[in-house]
Motif scaffolding. Structure first.
Motif, PDB file in Angstrom:
ATOM      1  N   VAL A  63      34.782  33.715  42.626  1.00 37.63           N
ATOM      2  CA  VAL A  63      36.122  33.309  42.203  1.00 37.63           C
ATOM      3  C   VAL A  63      36.347  31.808  42.347  1.00 37.63           C
ATOM      4  O   VAL A  63      37.312  31.277  41.776  1.00 37.63           O
ATOM      5  CB  VAL A  63      37.202  34.073  42.994  1.00 37.63           C
ATOM      6  CG1 VAL A  63      37.127  35.565  42.686  1.00 37.63           C
ATOM      7  CG2 VAL A  63      37.072  33.837  44.497  1.00 37.63           C
ATOM      8  N   ASP A  64      35.470  31.115  43.078  1.00 34.04           N
ATOM      9  CA  ASP A  64      35.625  29.665  43.186  1.00 34.04           C
ATOM     10  C   ASP A  64      35.290  28.953  41.877  1.00 34.04           C
ATOM     11  O   ASP A  64      35.485  27.739  41.755  1.00 34.04           O
ATOM     12  CB  ASP A  64      34.780  29.101  44.332  1.00 34.04           C
ATOM     13  CG  ASP A  64      33.300  29.372  44.174  1.00 34.04           C
ATOM     14  OD1 ASP A  64      32.896  30.062  43.199  1.00 34.04           O
ATOM     15  OD2 ASP A  64      32.514  28.900  45.026  1.00 34.04           O
ATOM     16  N   GLN A  65      34.817  29.697  40.891  1.00 33.26           N
ATOM     17  CA  GLN A  65      34.526  29.109  39.582  1.00 33.26           C
ATOM     18  C   GLN A  65      35.753  29.081  38.663  1.00 33.26           C
ATOM     19  O   GLN A  65      35.674  28.575  37.546  1.00 33.26           O
ATOM     20  CB  GLN A  65      33.383  29.871  38.902  1.00 33.26           C
ATOM     21  CG  GLN A  65      32.058  29.775  39.641  1.00 33.26           C
ATOM     22  CD  GLN A  65      31.620  28.334  39.841  1.00 33.26           C
ATOM     23  OE1 GLN A  65      31.673  27.527  38.915  1.00 33.26           O
ATOM     24  NE2 GLN A  65      31.200  28.017  41.063  1.00 33.26           N
ATOM     25  N   PHE A  66      36.867  29.618  39.138  1.00 32.02           N
ATOM     26  CA  PHE A  66      38.116  29.542  38.386  1.00 32.02           C
ATOM     27  C   PHE A  66      38.823  28.218  38.675  1.00 32.02           C
ATOM     28  O   PHE A  66      38.833  27.731  39.810  1.00 32.02           O
ATOM     29  CB  PHE A  66      39.061  30.681  38.765  1.00 32.02           C
ATOM     30  CG  PHE A  66      38.687  32.018  38.190  1.00 32.02           C
ATOM     31  CD1 PHE A  66      38.422  32.173  36.839  1.00 32.02           C
ATOM     32  CD2 PHE A  66      38.626  33.140  39.011  1.00 32.02           C
ATOM     33  CE1 PHE A  66      38.088  33.419  36.317  1.00 32.02           C
ATOM     34  CE2 PHE A  66      38.302  34.386  38.495  1.00 32.02           C
ATOM     35  CZ  PHE A  66      38.029  34.515  37.139  1.00 32.02           C
ATOM     36  N   GLY A  67      39.461  27.666  37.667  1.00 30.27           N
ATOM     37  CA  GLY A  67      40.264  26.472  37.844  1.00 30.27           C
ATOM     38  C   GLY A  67      41.371  26.426  36.806  1.00 30.27           C
ATOM     39  O   GLY A  67      41.163  26.811  35.649  1.00 30.27           O
ATOM     40  N   ASP A  85      36.464  42.700  34.154  1.00 33.75           N
ATOM     41  CA  ASP A  85      36.593  41.246  34.253  1.00 33.75           C
ATOM     42  C   ASP A  85      35.732  40.676  35.382  1.00 33.75           C
ATOM     43  O   ASP A  85      35.224  39.557  35.279  1.00 33.75           O
ATOM     44  CB  ASP A  85      38.057  40.854  34.497  1.00 33.75           C
ATOM     45  CG  ASP A  85      38.961  41.278  33.360  1.00 33.75           C
ATOM     46  OD1 ASP A  85      38.538  41.177  32.197  1.00 33.75           O
ATOM     47  OD2 ASP A  85      40.095  41.727  33.638  1.00 33.75           O
ATOM     48  N   LEU A  86      35.591  41.449  36.455  1.00 35.05           N
ATOM     49  CA  LEU A  86      34.765  40.986  37.576  1.00 35.05           C
ATOM     50  C   LEU A  86      33.306  40.889  37.169  1.00 35.05           C
ATOM     51  O   LEU A  86      32.615  39.912  37.498  1.00 35.05           O
ATOM     52  CB  LEU A  86      34.919  41.927  38.764  1.00 35.05           C
ATOM     53  CG  LEU A  86      36.145  41.722  39.668  1.00 35.05           C
ATOM     54  CD1 LEU A  86      37.453  41.921  38.924  1.00 35.05           C
ATOM     55  CD2 LEU A  86      36.089  42.668  40.866  1.00 35.05           C
ATOM     56  N   ILE A  88      38.274  31.540  29.005  1.00 40.06           N
ATOM     57  CA  ILE A  88      39.487  32.176  29.518  1.00 40.06           C
ATOM     58  C   ILE A  88      39.272  33.687  29.482  1.00 40.06           C
ATOM     59  O   ILE A  88      39.010  34.254  28.427  1.00 40.06           O
ATOM     60  CB  ILE A  88      40.721  31.800  28.670  1.00 40.06           C
ATOM     61  CG1 ILE A  88      40.900  30.284  28.616  1.00 40.06           C
ATOM     62  CG2 ILE A  88      41.979  32.457  29.242  1.00 40.06           C
ATOM     63  CD1 ILE A  88      41.989  29.831  27.637  1.00 40.06           C
ATOM     64  N   LEU A  89      39.360  34.339  30.635  1.00 39.45           N
ATOM     65  CA  LEU A  89      39.204  35.784  30.715  1.00 39.45           C
ATOM     66  C   LEU A  89      40.562  36.469  30.538  1.00 39.45           C
ATOM     67  O   LEU A  89      41.589  35.820  30.397  1.00 39.45           O
ATOM     68  CB  LEU A  89      38.570  36.173  32.045  1.00 39.45           C
ATOM     69  CG  LEU A  89      37.225  35.529  32.401  1.00 39.45           C
ATOM     70  CD1 LEU A  89      36.680  36.135  33.692  1.00 39.45           C
ATOM     71  CD2 LEU A  89      36.227  35.672  31.263  1.00 39.45           C
ATOM     72  N   GLY A  90      40.535  37.787  30.592  1.00 38.88           N
ATOM     73  CA  GLY A  90      41.773  38.564  30.527  1.00 38.88           C
ATOM     74  C   GLY A  90      41.899  39.345  29.245  1.00 38.88           C
ATOM     75  O   GLY A  90      41.954  38.748  28.162  1.00 38.88           O
ATOM     76  N   GLY A  91      41.957  40.686  29.349  1.00 44.28           N
ATOM     77  CA  GLY A  91      42.018  41.528  28.164  1.00 44.28           C
ATOM     78  C   GLY A  91      43.351  42.203  27.917  1.00 44.28           C
ATOM     79  O   GLY A  91      43.627  42.621  26.793  1.00 44.28           O
ATOM     80  N   ASP A  92      44.189  42.333  28.942  1.00 43.84           N
ATOM     81  CA  ASP A  92      45.473  43.037  28.809  1.00 43.84           C
ATOM     82  C   ASP A  92      46.606  42.043  29.008  1.00 43.84           C
ATOM     83  O   ASP A  92      46.604  41.284  29.985  1.00 43.84           O
ATOM     84  CB  ASP A  92      45.624  44.110  29.891  1.00 43.84           C
ATOM     85  CG  ASP A  92      44.535  45.162  29.854  1.00 43.84           C
ATOM     86  OD1 ASP A  92      43.841  45.250  28.830  1.00 43.84           O
ATOM     87  OD2 ASP A  92      44.388  45.892  30.848  1.00 43.84           O
ATOM     88  N   ALA A  93      47.598  42.078  28.122  1.00 47.04           N
ATOM     89  CA  ALA A  93      48.689  41.116  28.262  1.00 47.04           C
ATOM     90  C   ALA A  93      49.976  41.643  27.669  1.00 47.04           C
ATOM     91  O   ALA A  93      49.984  42.581  26.860  1.00 47.04           O
ATOM     92  CB  ALA A  93      48.321  39.795  27.596  1.00 47.04           C
ATOM     93  N   ALA A  94      51.067  41.008  28.060  1.00 47.87           N
ATOM     94  CA  ALA A  94      52.373  41.256  27.469  1.00 47.87           C
ATOM     95  C   ALA A  94      53.087  39.924  27.336  1.00 47.87           C
ATOM     96  O   ALA A  94      52.903  39.023  28.156  1.00 47.87           O
ATOM     97  CB  ALA A  94      53.187  42.221  28.331  1.00 47.87           C
ATOM     98  N   GLY A  95      53.882  39.792  26.288  1.00 46.27           N
ATOM     99  CA  GLY A  95      54.584  38.539  26.079  1.00 46.27           C
ATOM    100  C   GLY A  95      55.500  38.595  24.880  1.00 46.27           C
ATOM    101  O   GLY A  95      55.931  39.676  24.449  1.00 46.27           O
ATOM    102  N   VAL A 147      41.102  43.340  43.245  1.00 47.31           N
ATOM    103  CA  VAL A 147      40.471  44.394  42.460  1.00 47.31           C
ATOM    104  C   VAL A 147      39.145  44.795  43.103  1.00 47.31           C
ATOM    105  O   VAL A 147      38.827  45.985  43.229  1.00 47.31           O
ATOM    106  CB  VAL A 147      40.257  43.945  41.005  1.00 47.31           C
ATOM    107  CG1 VAL A 147      39.426  44.976  40.235  1.00 47.31           C
ATOM    108  CG2 VAL A 147      41.599  43.738  40.309  1.00 47.31           C
ATOM    109  N   ALA A 148      38.365  43.805  43.531  1.00 43.56           N
ATOM    110  CA  ALA A 148      37.070  44.077  44.154  1.00 43.56           C
ATOM    111  C   ALA A 148      37.229  44.884  45.444  1.00 43.56           C
ATOM    112  O   ALA A 148      36.351  45.677  45.798  1.00 43.56           O
ATOM    113  CB  ALA A 148      36.338  42.771  44.438  1.00 43.56           C
ATOM    114  N   ALA A 149      38.361  44.690  46.123  1.00 43.80           N
ATOM    115  CA  ALA A 149      38.609  45.401  47.382  1.00 43.80           C
ATOM    116  C   ALA A 149      39.120  46.817  47.156  1.00 43.80           C
ATOM    117  O   ALA A 149      39.332  47.560  48.116  1.00 43.80           O
ATOM    118  CB  ALA A 149      39.604  44.614  48.232  1.00 43.80           C
TER     119      ALA A 149
END
Length: 300
Positions: A12-16, A43-44, A62-69, A288-290
């Motif tokens: 997760v340290d690769q996120f910015g 996603d993991l 950019i990750l992420g498959g589920d969204a609302a807006g 999620v991993a936990a």
């Protein structure tokens, strides 16, 4: 716009969080002002690079498959939609995902979000709701059929069980022994799926938990059918005594409409375990991993 970028495959340290250009919708596409997105186990694996052979990403991504807006802009040729409408969206795993302030998707990948569902609830329903229904549909279930579902307290398992109940079928939750009471409250019946069956008792099953996939198959009678969204262990289906079909989630706006309608009516409930802010994506992946007991959602 602000977006959470995956700079390199890894932890997760690769996120910015960075400022990037707001995308423009092309023909047949819509631009969404994203209000919430969800994190899935997929996603993991994507973040760690396990799927590069099948889902190669151009990094940073950019990750992420589920969204609302909310619809912010319509691309050329889009009809039947208006700027300002509340929607959910099913994003492809192409590196231009939902963990950002804005995102672009085909107009065929969105569905109207009922007013009585929050953006967070909407984001939690997309892939779980679609996949749960698609597994049941693939089985060809009718009223009265008895169906074993492993991973029953996960998001996909819950969606499948609640759809089976809607159809008048009889789901049986396959869970760890410490969660039997919770599973019975959901499905009505539950068994310890960590144990193989001495005598198979089911003609239909849905496999949604990889660690116990072999045990689930042992509970299915010869000639029965298993729909699996997880890898099938080598040797688990000796002599091909049952039919196993592995399926993958498919974008389907009509089914997504049905998922949202069920949620609005209260016949489909996918619990949200934790909510994080957009710039806390790393913490959301860790949750999620936990094994968070429900969906993990980002509020934008």
């Amino acid at each position: 716009m602000k977006a959470v970028l995956l700079k390199s495959y890894g932890d997760v340290d690769q996120f910015g969080v960075e400022d990037v250009a707001t995308p423009e919708p092309g023909p047949g596409e819509v631009l969404l002002r994203l209000k919430a997105s969800a994190v899935n186990p997929f996603d993991l694996y994507l973040r760690q690079g396990y799927f590069t052979q099948f889902v190669p990403l151009t990094l940073p991504a950019i990750l992420g498959g589920d969204a609302a807006g909310i619809i912010a802009k319509l691309g050329a040729g889009v009809s039947g939609w208006s700027v300002g409408e509340r929607v959910v969206a099913d994003f492809m795993a192409n590196g231009r995902g939902a963990h950002a302030e804005y995102g672009v998707v085909p107009s065929t990948s969105i569905a109207r979000l009922p007013d009585d569902l929050s953006f967070e609830q909407g984001a939690a329903l997309v892939k779980a709701g679609l996949t749960g229904r698609q597994t049941v549909t693939a089985l060809g279930i009718k009223a009265g059929d008895r169906v074993l579902v492993s991973g029953a307290l996960g998001s996909v398992g819950r969606a499948a069980i609640q759809y089976l109940q809607e159809l008048g079928a009889k789901p049986v939750a396959g869970v760890r022994p410490q969660r039997l009471e919770e599973a019975r409250a959901l499905a009505g019946q539950a068994i310890d799926i960590t144990l193989p069956a001495s005598t198979p008792a089911f003609d239909f099953a849905i496999s949604a938990a990889a660690p116990v996939a072999g045990n689930l198959i042992s509970h299915v009678r010869d000639g029965g059918t298993v729909i699996s969204i997880v890898p099938v262990p080598v040797g688990a289906n000796a002599a091909n005594r049952v039919t196993i079909r592995e399926i993958f989630h498919q974008t389907d706006a009509t089914t997504l409409d049905a998922v949202l309608d069920a949620a609005a009516r209260g016949t489909l409930i996918i619990p949200i375990a934790q909510t994080f802010l957009l710039d806390e994506l790393g913490a959301a992946h860790t949750a999620v991993a936990a094994g968070a007991p429900g969906k993990v959602v980002l509020k934008h």
